[in-house]
Design an enzyme around this catalytic site. Structure first.
Site, PDB file in Angstrom:
ATOM      1  N   HIS A 254       0.831  -1.208   0.000  1.00  0.00           N
ATOM      2  CA  HIS A 254       0.000   0.000   0.000  1.00  0.00           C
ATOM      3  C   HIS A 254       0.863   1.254   0.000  1.00  0.00           C
ATOM      4  O   HIS A 254       0.559   2.232  -0.699  1.00  0.00           O
ATOM      5  CB  HIS A 254      -0.931  -0.011   1.208  1.00  0.00           C
ATOM      6  CG  HIS A 254      -2.074  -0.970   1.073  1.00  0.00           C
ATOM      7  ND1 HIS A 254      -3.050  -0.846   0.104  1.00  0.00           N
ATOM      8  CD2 HIS A 254      -2.398  -2.090   1.777  1.00  0.00           C
ATOM      9  CE1 HIS A 254      -3.919  -1.836   0.218  1.00  0.00           C
ATOM     10  NE2 HIS A 254      -3.548  -2.606   1.225  1.00  0.00           N
ATOM     11  N   ARG A 364       2.135 -21.375 -18.903  1.00  0.00           N
ATOM     12  CA  ARG A 364       2.297 -20.096 -19.604  1.00  0.00           C
ATOM     13  C   ARG A 364       3.765 -19.722 -19.731  1.00  0.00           C
ATOM     14  O   ARG A 364       4.161 -19.085 -20.711  1.00  0.00           O
ATOM     15  CB  ARG A 364       1.537 -19.009 -18.861  1.00  0.00           C
ATOM     16  CG  ARG A 364       0.033 -19.078 -19.085  1.00  0.00           C
ATOM     17  CD  ARG A 364      -0.683 -17.889 -18.503  1.00  0.00           C
ATOM     18  NE  ARG A 364      -2.086 -17.874 -18.901  1.00  0.00           N
ATOM     19  CZ  ARG A 364      -2.962 -16.948 -18.511  1.00  0.00           C
ATOM     20  NH1 ARG A 364      -2.553 -15.972 -17.701  1.00  0.00           N
ATOM     21  NH2 ARG A 364      -4.211 -16.998 -18.926  1.00  0.00           N
ATOM     22  N   ALA A 366       6.104 -21.867 -20.238  1.00  0.00           N
ATOM     23  CA  ALA A 366       6.580 -22.661 -21.374  1.00  0.00           C
ATOM     24  C   ALA A 366       6.096 -22.069 -22.696  1.00  0.00           C
ATOM     25  O   ALA A 366       6.841 -22.031 -23.692  1.00  0.00           O
ATOM     26  CB  ALA A 366       6.106 -24.105 -21.225  1.00  0.00           C
ATOM     27  N   GLY A 423      10.017 -12.422 -12.518  1.00  0.00           N
ATOM     28  CA  GLY A 423      10.840 -13.463 -11.919  1.00  0.00           C
ATOM     29  C   GLY A 423      10.211 -14.119 -10.719  1.00  0.00           C
ATOM     30  O   GLY A 423      10.923 -14.667  -9.868  1.00  0.00           O
ATOM     31  N   GLY A 425       7.018 -15.994 -11.107  1.00  0.00           N
ATOM     32  CA  GLY A 425       6.050 -17.019 -11.496  1.00  0.00           C
ATOM     33  C   GLY A 425       6.410 -18.403 -11.013  1.00  0.00           C
ATOM     34  O   GLY A 425       5.595 -19.096 -10.395  1.00  0.00           O
TER      35      GLY A 425
END
Length: 462
Positions: A254, A364, A366, A423, A425
């Site tokens: 926030h 995704r 890949a 970086g 995922g």
């Protein structure tokens, strides 16, 4: 006097151990004393019956002056008692010499001679078992105007044969006592294992991400109560730490979003006044990446807590069919081919949204880095699901396979910041898979790119 309650684990073990040993020693020492082949006092009912027999004999032969007719009559004489057993009557003189007219004495006479040599007190008659004959005596009796001793033999069917075997073989006796004490020892093992079992189950729940205290852990012996209390304190501390971490990340996000929003507003105003420029475009691009990174950080924080509260049994088809269909459509839009195997008809216990998000990130990833072909295969081995996602992209150096699951890690190939992403995922996917008691690993694909293999436990087939 009330005995104190033993709450110590070692106290219970020693108490039950010594109690068991006491029972074993008591049995070994006491059981032989019940061996009927040892001389013992005649029980009162049998003693009274023997006296009645003696009085009846004296009354029957009170007029006889010669002992020989008396002996002939006694050897052919029988008495039916309450047990309906035939009795044998023997006469000895006061010196213990057996008086008989039978020229071929049987086993009973031989047993009588042995009994007479060991029992010679008429004031305290006793009995002893010889084979299946119980001999009792001596009973003072007056026949043919002289004093003699009367011995009475009766057929004896007790105790059972196996008890005699126990008396004759101490090892068998010890084995029998051990068999009797085994249930007590099994109960001891069960009682001692229950607190440990509860502690083990609690540890398994924590390993699955269920951070809940269990009041049952604080019951039992003092050692397990202390261990259970410490375990519950640890779970409380972990919950508090995770809660504080999540709150900290939320507060940071926030606080970062507020100046980020002002920055993007300032960039938009500057673009309106000064027109489009490469510098303003670069500022806008970095601001968008920063906003995506903050969103991914919040996602990574959220998957680390509370996922265990929404676990449910789901068929694999409900999780994978839609994901594979969407991924295939997405691959076609960028001119690539996605091949997938059939989805097994099995059930998995999972947090559906969390697991779907993890698998979606891998597929995704890949699609994004693959050149032309992506392959997704699902295989079942007993109660384990293996998901292999492969691409034909540039791949990852072999020494960086383990590192790509770290947050913000970047490799030195085409998978860098210029290709997009924050970086996070694969880090989010690794965290989600681990919370489902699964594993994830990277390797080189047979297609030439990266292989990501996920293994997940399945529910057992009913």
């Amino acid at each position: 006097m009330r005995l104190p309650k033993i709450t110590s684990l070692y106290g219970r073990i020693f108490a039950i151990f010594w109690f068991t040993m006491f029972l074993v020693i008591l049995a070994v020492l006491a059981l032989p004393s019940f061996d009927p082949r040892k001389p013992r006092d005649i029980p009162p009912p049998h003693y009274d019956r023997m006296l009645e027999i003696r009085d009846r004999i004296e009354q029957m032969f009170s007029s006889s002056k010669d002992l020989v007719p008396v002996l002939n009559n006694l050897e052919g004489w029988s008495h039916r008692g309450p047990d309906d057993h035939k009795l044998r009557l023997f006469i000895t003189d006061l010196d213990g010499n057996v008086i008989t007219t039978d020229r071929r004495p049987d086993f009973s006479y031989k047993a009588l001679r042995n009994f007479v040599t060991s029992i010679d007190n008429p004031l305290s008659p006793q009995q002893k078992l010889y084979g299946k004959t119980m001999i009792s005596g001596p009973f003072p009796v007056r026949l043919a105007r002289k004093d003699y001793f009367l011995y009475i033999g009766a057929r004896w069917s007790e105790p059972p044969h196996f008890l005699i075997q126990l008396f004759d073989h101490p090892f068998r006796l010890l084995l029998a006592v051990m068999l009797v004490s085994t249930p007590l020892l099994l109960w001891l093992a069960w009682a001692l294992s229950q607190p440990a079992r509860r502690l083990e189950l609690a540890a398994q729940r924590v390993a699955k991400g269920v951070f809940e205290i269990d009041p049952e852990l604080e019951k039992g012996t003092s050692e397990f109560r202390q261990a259970g209390a410490s375990f519950n304190q640890m779970v409380t501390a972990v919950n508090l730490m995770i809660s504080r971490q999540q709150r900290l990340l939320s507060d940071i996000s926030h606080e970062l979003r507020s100046p980020l929003t002002r920055l993007r507003m300032a960039q938009a105003l500057a673009k309106r006044k000064l027109g489009d420029s490469a510098d303003l475009t670069r500022i806008d691009t970095e601001a968008q990446r920063l906003e995506q990174m903050i969103a991914k950080l919040l996602e990574l924080s959220s998957v680390q807590v509370d996922s265990h509260l929404n676990r449910e049994a789901q068929p694999l088809a409900s999780l994978c069919d839609a994901l594979l269909a969407d991924s295939q459509f997405e691959a076609e839009q960028v001119g690539k081919t996605l091949l997938s195997s059939d989805v097994p008809n099995r059930m998995v216990n999972c947090h559906p949204q969390l697991l779907m998000s993890a698998l979606e990130n891998i597929v995704r990833n890949a699609i994004h880095y693959g050149k032309e072909q992506i392959k997704v295969s699902l295989d079942v081995n007993v109660d384990t699901l293996s998901i292999r996602v492969e691409d034909d992209g540039e791949g990852v150096p072999d020494d960086e396979f383990d590192s790509i699951f770290r947050p913000f890690y970047r490799v030195s190939t085409a998978r860098d910041r210029h290709s997009g992403g924050a970086g996070l995922g694969l880090a989010i996917a690794e965290n989600a898979i681990r919370q489902h008691n699964g594993t994830i690993r990277a390797a080189r694909s047979t297609l030439g790119g990266l292989l990501v293999e996920v293994t997940l436990p399945l529910l057992a087939e009913s």
